[in-house]
Every structure is written in structure tokens, then in C-alpha cells.
Scaffold this active site. Structure first.
Site, mmCIF file in Angstrom:
data_model
loop_
_atom_site.group_PDB
_atom_site.id
_atom_site.type_symbol
_atom_site.label_atom_id
_atom_site.label_comp_id
_atom_site.label_asym_id
_atom_site.label_seq_id
_atom_site.Cartn_x
_atom_site.Cartn_y
_atom_site.Cartn_z
ATOM 1 N NE ARG A 101 -3.390 0.717 -7.485
ATOM 2 C CZ ARG A 101 -2.504 1.059 -6.863
ATOM 3 N NH1 ARG A 101 -2.149 -0.422 -7.663
ATOM 4 N NH2 ARG A 101 -2.078 1.628 -6.289
ATOM 5 C CG HIS A 130 -6.798 -1.666 -0.685
ATOM 6 N ND1 HIS A 130 -6.302 -2.289 -1.262
ATOM 7 C CD2 HIS A 130 -4.945 0.081 -0.414
ATOM 8 C CE1 HIS A 130 -4.652 -2.699 -1.542
ATOM 9 N NE2 HIS A 130 -4.330 -0.972 -0.756
ATOM 10 C CG HIS A 204 -2.310 -2.815 3.180
ATOM 11 N ND1 HIS A 204 -1.099 -2.202 3.495
ATOM 12 C CD2 HIS A 204 -2.758 -3.238 2.048
ATOM 13 C CE1 HIS A 204 -0.627 -1.430 2.162
ATOM 14 N NE2 HIS A 204 -1.914 -2.338 1.432
ATOM 15 C CG ASP A 276 2.571 -1.890 -5.755
ATOM 16 O OD1 ASP A 276 1.778 -2.589 -5.543
ATOM 17 O OD2 ASP A 276 2.187 -0.213 -5.714
ATOM 18 C CD GLU A 341 -1.576 -6.294 0.334
ATOM 19 O OE1 GLU A 341 -2.205 -4.926 -0.458
ATOM 20 O OE2 GLU A 341 -0.057 -4.976 -0.216
HETATM 21 C C1 BGC Z 1 -0.800 -1.358 -3.501
HETATM 22 C C2 BGC Z 1 0.293 -0.117 -3.102
HETATM 23 C C3 BGC Z 1 -0.938 0.771 -3.061
HETATM 24 C C4 BGC Z 1 -0.238 1.095 -0.662
HETATM 25 C C5 BGC Z 1 -1.456 1.841 -1.081
HETATM 26 C C6 BGC Z 1 -0.708 -1.495 -1.659
HETATM 27 O O1 BGC Z 1 -1.374 -3.272 -1.678
HETATM 28 O O2 BGC Z 1 0.023 -1.790 -3.942
HETATM 29 O O3 BGC Z 1 0.021 0.191 -4.700
HETATM 30 O O4 BGC Z 1 0.391 2.061 -3.037
HETATM 31 O O5 BGC Z 1 -1.408 -0.934 -1.146
HETATM 32 O O6 BGC Z 1 -0.668 1.367 0.352
#
Ligand code: BGC
Length: 376
Positions: A101, A130, A204, A276, A341
Site C-alpha cells: 500500500r 499493488h 503474490h 496481514d 510476500e
Molecule cells: C495484502 C492484503 C490484500 C491482499 C489482496 C495482500 O498482499 O497484504 O491486505 O488484501 O494482498 O489480495
């Protein structure tokens, strides 16, 4: 007889690395504008098979044997390109230009402010997630098959134009996946730019070491080489603090299952709806170091994560809700997959104390992550 023995001995001690052939590209459908997408299959003598396509550099499947030699696909995803085009929470993709983010979708660089699309708003606080509306997970990359003694590979290259998704500079990025006879899935990132720009790319994949579609991931045991996290606010944006994990549900310095403390009444856990968060890895010198070990007790599968990156986002699939139907026809429910990640810390362009994510012209970004598979 003696000669045969000598010969056998020579064969075992001097056994050459497996002579890997370059993987063949196979058609995997077309995007909505008619661009053909191809898929590459990498295999190794350990029975591991990884399939990756040119759309999003997405790893579509990853099969590894369990402790009894039974193979299963351990990443979430779909069987067809059409499903990836329709709706995916970044299953198996390379995310960027800035993975994770950026607060309010804004940052400034050399006195100039930049505005990105805000495509996510946890806790009602908008941010860019992302890479924005059409990040690197939604573009078609150029694929090049590779082989070297002991490993097959595929190199994906993408040129992101100056101004694309609001980011400055033409960025040339290559991501190479290697699958070796050592059972390492190695990812090498290389990037250059013609204007200063933030870059933070990561893989991811959602893992379930029981096999995708086989229920939740709460019984997996994790160990992290990290003694701090970057705590977040309700918008999942780091506060800037590096906080010790000691005595908290975030302490994975010794093995704990994901499920053990995931529902703890902890403010951080409440913000993330579970794990998260970004862990600050203990190794910060840019060398390839162990970051995490995952063990799934029922199948015996073990996955180690090694990286040159300073951070690790552990996301335990809190936003999966059963609406997406996966490869084996089963819905992916709450916490049916987890991501590890490797990355720089979230929102680094707005956090002067975090390691810099700014790539300058003339510099080359080099980063490596390895997912290493075994059984016990
Ligand atoms: C993030 C999550 C997000 C997800 C989306 C992850 O990398 O940490 O907050 O909702 O990606 O699929």
C-alpha cells in the site's frame, strides 16, 4: 566387475547436474484485446512442476510431492485465463510497480507530487494497492525460456511506461523463475529506470501446503527470522514504528501454528482481520538469508523462504470468502491460503525512516527470493 564398480562410483560422485531443456511455451488463451498469452512448464527430477504464464507472470500451479511421494498443487488459482481476467485477488501474480500500500495514493519525489489511483480502502481509508488499477499482475509480459545445468527457467520482461498508473519513469523489469534440481523455486528481479521512481515488486502466490482446495491453512506452523513488525493503522498503513513482537501473537521466532493466535483480541489483529502485516526481517544486509519456514504436519511439506529483501508480508487470506471457485472446483473460503510476500515495507515512499524504495536512473535493482521445498 571392478570396472563396473569404478564406473558406478564415478557416476554417483561425478553425477552431472540434470541436463535441463528449455521449457516450451504453450498457448493459454487471449486477453480481452486479443493479445495471446503463453504458459511455460518447469519441471525437476524431484517431482516438482511449476506452470507460469505471461499474463501477470502468474504462477498458475505448483505441484510438489508430500512425504509419501503424493503430488498436490499447493497454490491457489484457476484453470483458465478467462477466470484470471474476471476476478482474482492477485493469485500467483507479480505485483507492482509498488506492491502493497501507498497511503492516499500519494507520494512526492524531488519536490514533485504524484497521485495514483486509490483502488483499496481498508477501514474506509483509501490507498493505492499493488500498483493500482492495472498493475503488473494485469499486463502481458514477454516470456523467454531458459535452461542451465540443473535448472529450467523462464524470464518475464515488462516495460512500464513513464506515467503508467501515475508512476514516473520508463521502468524495465525482468522477473526470472528458476526451478532447480535442489527443489528451489528461485525468483530473480532486475529493474532499471530513466527517472527516479518507487519500485517494490513481489510474488503474490497463495499457498496451502495441504493442496489447494483442501481447507484452511490454520494448522501450518510458521517460524520467522524477524523480531519486529511495522504496526499499521486501521487503513493498514504503517505508523512508522518498528515494534517488537515479543509477547504478542506476532512472535513467530519459535514455531507457532497460524491458527493458534489468529483470533486474539489484539488491535493489530483487528485492523488486519487476522495476520496481514509486514515483518521486519532480522537480516537487513541485502544478502540471501532465511526469512521463514513453514511446515504442514499432515502432509509433511516444508517450505522455506529466503530473500535479499528487508521485509516479509504475511497475509493469511482474511479476505477470501468462498466466492471464488478454484482449480479443483471448490470455493476458496476464509483463510484457505496464505501469502509470504518478500518486499520493502509498505508505504515506504512516505516513510523517510524505512529503507528506500526509490530506484534512480543508472542504478540496477537486483533482488532474489527463493521458495525451497522439502518434506519431513
Ligand atoms: C495484502 C492484503 C490484500 C491482499 C489482496 C495482500 O498482499 O497484504 O491486505 O488484501 O494482498 O489480495
Amino acid at each position: 566387475m571392478k570396472n563396473i564398480l569404478i564406473c558406478l562410483l564415478a557416476m554417483t560422485t561425478l553425477a552431472p547436474a540434470f541436463a535441463a531443456a528449455k521449457p516450451q511455451a504453450q498457448p493459454f488463451g487471449k486477453t480481452t484485446d486479443g493479445t495471446p498469452v503463453e504458459i511455460y512448464t518447469l519441471t525437476n527430477p524431484k517431482g516438482t512442476r511449476l506452470r507460469a504464464m505471461t499474463y501477470g507472470a502468474i504462477v498458475v500451479s505448483l505441484e510438489t510431492p508430500d512425504r509419501n511421494g503424493q503430488s498436490a498443487d499447493i497454490v491457489l488459482g484457476y484453470n483458465t485465463l478467462a477466470e484470471y481476467l474476471k476476478d482474482t485477488p492477485y493469485f500467483g501474480a507479480i505485483v507492482g510497480r509498488y506492491g502493497n500500500r501507498i497511503a492516499h495514493g500519494k507520494f512526492s519525489l524531488a519536490g514533485k507530487s504524484y497521485t495514483l489511483a486509490t483502488n483499496n480502502s481498508p477501514g474506509g481509508m483509501p490507498c493505492s494497492l499493488h500498483g493500482g488499477l492495472k498493475g503488473f499482475d494485469k499486463v502481458v509480459w514477454r516470456g523467454e525460456p531458459l535452461a542451465k545445468p540443473g535448472a529450467q527457467g523462464v524470464k518475464f520482461t515488462y516495460v512500464s511506461k513513464d506515467g503508467e498508473e501515475g508512476y514516473p519513469g520508463n521502468l524495465t523489469l525482468s522477473v526470472t523463475y528458476w526451478l532447480g534440481e535442489d527443489n528451489d523455486w528461485r525468483i530473480d528481479y532486475l529493474a532499471t529506470t530513466d527517472k527516479a521512481t518507487p519500485v517494490n515488486v513481489t510474488q503474490h502466490s497463495y499457498f496451502n501446503l495441504k493442496g489447494e482446495g483442501n481447507g484452511d491453512i490454520l494448522g501450518h506452523t510458521l517460524t520467522f527470522k524477524a523480531s519486529r513488525i511495522t504496526p499499521v493503522n486501521a487503513g493498514l498503513i504503517p505508523t512508522g514504528e518498528l515494534r517488537s513482537v515479543q509477547g504478542t501473537p506476532f512472535d513467530f521466532s519459535t514455531p507457532h501454528t497460524i491458527g493458534e493466535r489468529v483470533n486474539a483480541t489484539d488491535e493489530q489483529m483487528k485492523f488486519g482481520g487476522g495476520y496481514d502485516h509486514n515483518w521486519v526481517l532480522d537480516s537487513q544486509n541485502g544478502s540471501l538469508a532465511l526469512a521463514a519456514t513453514v511446515h504442514e504436519p499432515t502432509t509433511g511439506r516444508v517450505m522455506q523462504v529466503l530473500t535479499t529483501e528487508p521485509g516479509l508480508q504475511f497475509y493469511c487470506g482474511n479476505f477470501l470468502d468462498g466466492k471464488l471457485i478454484g482449480k479443483s472446483g471448490k470455493p476458496y473460503q476464509f483463510r484457505n491460503g496464505f501469502c509470504l510476500e518478500t518486499q520493502h515495507y509498505p508505504d515506504s515512499p512516505n516513510q523517510p525512516k524505512f529503507p528506500s524504495t526509490i530506484l534512480q536512473p543508472g542504478q540496477t535493482l537486483k533482488s532474489t527470493t527463493v521458495y525451497r521445498f522439502s518434506v519431513k
